[in-house]
Design an enzyme around this catalytic site. Structure first.
Site, short mmCIF file in Angstrom:
data_model
loop_
_atom_site.label_atom_id
_atom_site.label_comp_id
_atom_site.label_asym_id
_atom_site.label_seq_id
_atom_site.Cartn_x
_atom_site.Cartn_y
_atom_site.Cartn_z
N HIS A 17 0.86 -1.31 -0.07
CA HIS A 17 -0.16 0.09 0.19
C HIS A 17 0.74 1.09 0.01
CE1 HIS A 17 -3.13 -2.62 2.13
NE2 HIS A 17 -3.35 -2.45 1.13
N LYS A 41 -18.22 -6.25 6.30
CA LYS A 41 -17.19 -6.70 6.50
C LYS A 41 -16.64 -6.95 7.71
CE LYS A 41 -14.47 -5.53 2.28
NZ LYS A 41 -13.35 -5.19 1.40
N ARG A 90 -2.02 -6.14 -8.51
CA ARG A 90 -1.00 -7.17 -8.33
C ARG A 90 -0.88 -8.34 -9.49
NH1 ARG A 90 -2.76 -7.46 -2.28
NH2 ARG A 90 -4.54 -7.13 -3.70
N SER A 128 -2.97 -8.22 2.63
CA SER A 128 -3.31 -8.17 4.17
C SER A 128 -3.86 -9.31 4.49
CB SER A 128 -4.27 -6.99 4.16
OG SER A 128 -3.61 -5.64 3.98
#
Ligand code: ADP
Length: 167
Positions: A17, A41, A90, A128
């Site tokens: 990040h 979430k 990514r 993460s």
């Protein structure tokens, strides 16, 4: 003088990040990092914790600001007068997800553009969720997250952390 918003869960922030923020801040006049709060979430770190960790990390950068937000991200962008949403990618799986999200946000506000920054090669494995899993087993995460995050992870999993350092 284009402002940009960089939204995410940042649960917790990683070197991946930070790499995106560091690069984006040289392209845009201001970066507004938005710690997303989504009641659907489940997060390991609370809104306040994620906000504090990220704020500490961006302190050296005078054109980077951190906020939390529990509503539509395009609405946040409109409020701070930002024309760009930044997302990091990514791999192909990220791209496919991010592309759908970008289409949705475009449908909500056509004045806001999503811009993708590809990860720098050394960060492409950082995620993460995987970092949290590793930390939960007492694994060493110091090459993946900054020291304040490594300490915070150690506090979330004190037993695993203790076992790891006592061998
Ligand atoms: P979310 O919870 O929205 O999936 P994250 O908080 O994990 O997102 O990340 C925010 C943004 O940063 C996303 O666009 C994500 O793809 C990107 N990102 C996360 N890790 C990396 C990394 N190692 N390299 C590049 N981009 C990353």
């Amino acid at each position: 003088m284009v402002k940009a918003v960089y939204p995410g869960s940042f649960d917790p922030p990683t070197f991946g990040h930070l790499n995106i923020i560091e690069r984006a801040r040289t392209i845009f006049s201001e970066i507004h990092v938005v710690v997303a709060v989504n009641s659907e979430k489940k997060y390991l770190f609370s809104e306040q914790e994620r906000l504090e960790l990220m704020s500490e990390l961006v302190k050296p950068w005078d054109n980077v600001f951190v906020h939390s937000w529990n509503n539509l991200i395009v609405e946040y962008a409109r409020r701070v007068d930002a024309r760009v949403l930044i997302r990091g990618v990514r791999n192909l799986a990220d791209f496919s997800y991010e592309f759908d999200l970008a289409m949705m946000n475009r449908g909500l506000n056509r004045e806001i553009e999503t811009i993708f920054l590809s990860t720098d090669p050394e960060y492409f494995v950082l995620r993460s969720s995987a970092i949290k899993e590793l930390a939960s087993f007492g694994g060493d995460v110091s090459s993946m997250v900054p020291p304040n995050v490594a300490i915070a992870l150690g506090k979330k999993y004190p037993l695993a952390h203790q076992q790891a350092i006592s061998g």
